[in-house]
Design an enzyme around this catalytic site. Structure first.
Site, PDB file in Angstrom:
ATOM      1  N   ASP A 141       0.867  -1.175   0.000  1.00 38.46           N
ATOM      2  CA  ASP A 141       0.000   0.000   0.000  1.00 38.46           C
ATOM      3  C   ASP A 141       0.910   1.232   0.000  1.00 38.46           C
ATOM      4  O   ASP A 141       2.078   1.149   0.385  1.00 38.46           O
ATOM      5  CB  ASP A 141      -0.878  -0.025   1.249  1.00 38.46           C
ATOM      6  N   ASP A 151      -1.415  -1.100   6.154  1.00 35.94           N
ATOM      7  CA  ASP A 151      -1.565  -0.629   7.527  1.00 35.94           C
ATOM      8  C   ASP A 151      -2.983  -0.210   7.896  1.00 35.94           C
ATOM      9  O   ASP A 151      -3.278  -0.015   9.069  1.00 35.94           O
ATOM     10  CB  ASP A 151      -0.629   0.561   7.784  1.00 35.94           C
ATOM     11  N   ASP A 188      -6.859  -1.939   3.935  1.00 32.07           N
ATOM     12  CA  ASP A 188      -5.904  -2.953   3.495  1.00 32.07           C
ATOM     13  C   ASP A 188      -6.235  -4.344   4.030  1.00 32.07           C
ATOM     14  O   ASP A 188      -5.621  -5.326   3.616  1.00 32.07           O
ATOM     15  CB  ASP A 188      -4.489  -2.586   3.954  1.00 32.07           C
TER      16      ASP A 188
END
Length: 484
Positions: A167, A366, A370
């Site tokens: 990410d 995080d 996600d």
């Protein structure tokens, strides 16, 4: 409840869903999502999804589905051991029968010595210790380096990963807007301009405004008092500081106010190409600076990406941010594959696409957004400063909060699996060589038998070797030193 705005105007923090730190402007007909945080304005909206139909509930469902679909890795040593023990019992029985039938007198004594020696020397202690001791020492050392393996099979799965998908926000970047550039017009200096700008922005709750005022505070600047503050919706802000009129906003605001940006216009265009948000400030109708606010890349990220490439891994970035920003960051960091403007379900789809080439894929994230991808990936790695749902969905938690932990996790996984293979090679090789000796293979040549006492010593030595080899993992040095 998810819904559609009917009236009102505000900025909503949707980082829970998109992972992006800058709040999104909401006007009538805009969609809002349950669990996101409204800013200073008031919104009236019509519910379009409640309960299990909301986006947040669907995210939770996707996490559960992905976790339920995972199959535990079957340890090959367990399968072999299941056949090994009966086979040794059979070999011991055949040894006794062979000595009784073919051995010299006293045949029964020779038969019993040989049979017991086979049973003792072939005790599968070394095989039983080969895997758990390495795992215990390897995961313990990993914890000392800030890598927590929440699921044991992740230790084996990670060493076979070919692609690391990450990410962007909070993983590659800091996760919050910061003032990154202040380009001054000729004749102006930061000590005079920044306090005036920050004094105006201190009156605003917008994240970009906070980034500017925070930058002044970090430099220890004392801010003058701003009066007559006016928010020019969608364009910028205006206020009076002392006897000066300060205007801050986008280039369209400066154009509408008849302010010539001059060379600052080119500076702003360059900042935009770097995936930064360009703003301008004017004092008493004179353009004084170009300002850039962006979510800065973590200082450790470039070196971590290079280290992953050096380990033979490809790096992919999956983000909900716009394509231009994502492409600029990917180019700067040398990322191999980019998938931008994807929501949580889109990240899951992207992972499946990456895996379709036969590659094993790990995902690093995080945020709540996600969580489905962390659960879907072959190995999910959550940074330790992430949300609880992300950590619970992950197989591995990185306490350092950046990609250095990923590099160390991969290296520890590879070293541990290499250690396990060494242990198993020794354990099986030991048995292949010494079981025939214990059965009396040397007696026809040298007239000697392996006593049960020596067989026990050899068996113990094998276990000591396995444990000692596993303990070498305590001295693994981190590829990249990460601060926990």
């Amino acid at each position: 409840m998810d819904g559609v705005v009917q009236s009102g105007h505000s900025f909503v923090d949707e980082s829970m869903i998109t992972g992006e730190p800058v709040p999104v402007e909401k006007r009538p007909e805009a969609r809002v999502v349950a669990g996101t945080i409204n800013g200073t304005g008031a919104l009236t909206y019509r519910a379009t999804a409640v309960g299990r139909d909301t986006m947040l509930s669907r995210i939770v469902a996707m996490v559960e589905d992905a976790q339920g679909a995972k199959l535990p890795i079957q340890a090959q040593v367990d399968k072999i051991t299941a056949w090994f023990v009966p086979a040794v019992m059979g070999v011991a029985t055949l040894t006794v029968l062979a000595w009784l039938a073919l051995g010299p007198d006293p045949a029964l004594t020779f038969a019993l010595v040989a049979g017991v020696s086979v049973l003792i020397i072939a005790c599968p202690c070394a095989m039983g210790l080969a895997t758990p001791t390495s795992i215990m020492v390897g995961t313990g050392r990993a914890a000392e380096l800030g890598v927590l393996f929440r699921r044991g099979d992740a230790l084996q799965a990670l060493q076979g990963v070919g692609i690391i998908a990450v990410d962007k926000t909070g993983t590659l970047t800091e996760g919050h807007p910061e003032l990154t550039d202040l380009i001054l017009a000729d004749g102006y200096n930061e000590a005079k301009v920044l306090p005036l700008i920050a004094a105006v922005e201190a009156q605003s709750e917008h994240p970009i405004a906070r980034a500017i005022s925070r930058a002044a505070a970090d430099k220890g600047m004392k801010l003058p008092k701003a009066t007559n503050f006016t928010s020019l919706t969608g364009n910028g802000v205006r206020a009076t500081v002392g006897k000066k009129t300060v205007l801050i906003g986008a280039d369209r605001l400066m154009l509408s106010e008849g302010i010539d940006l001059g060379p600052l216009a080119q500076a702003g265009q360059k900042l935009a190409l770097e995936a930064k948000t360009p703003l301008y400030a004017a004092i008493d109708g004179q353009a004084v600076c170009a300002i850039a606010v962006s979510d800065p890349i973590k200082p450790t990220t470039p070196a971590a990406i290079k280290a992953l490439h050096d380990l033979g891994l490809k790096v992919a970035m999956l983000t909900g941010d716009n394509a231009a920003t994502a492409a600029a960051i990917a180019t700067k960091l040398g990322i191999d594959h980019v998938q931008a403007e994807v929501l949580p379900a889109g990240k899951v789809t992207a992972l499946k696409s990456l895996r379709s080439g036969g590659q094993t894929v790990a995902f690093v994230g995080d945020g709540i957004n996600d969580a489905p991808a962390l659960a879907e990936a072959d190995v999910g790695l959550a940074v330790g400063n992430g949300t609880d749902i992300a950590i619970e969905s992950a197989d591995i938690v990185l306490m350092s909060g950046d990609l250095r932990g990923v590099v160390n996790a991969v290296e520890i996984s590879r070293a541990t699996m290499r250690n396990i293979r060494q242990n198993l090679f020794w354990a099986f090789g030991y048995n292949v060589v010494l079981i025939p000796v214990a059965a009396g293979a040397l007696y026809p040549l040298f007239g000697t038998m392996l006593s049960p006492a020596l067989a026990a010593g050899a068996m113990a030595l094998s276990s000591v070797f396995v444990v000692s080899n596993a303990l070498r993992l305590r001295f693994i040095e981190p590829v990249m030193k990460a601060t926990v």
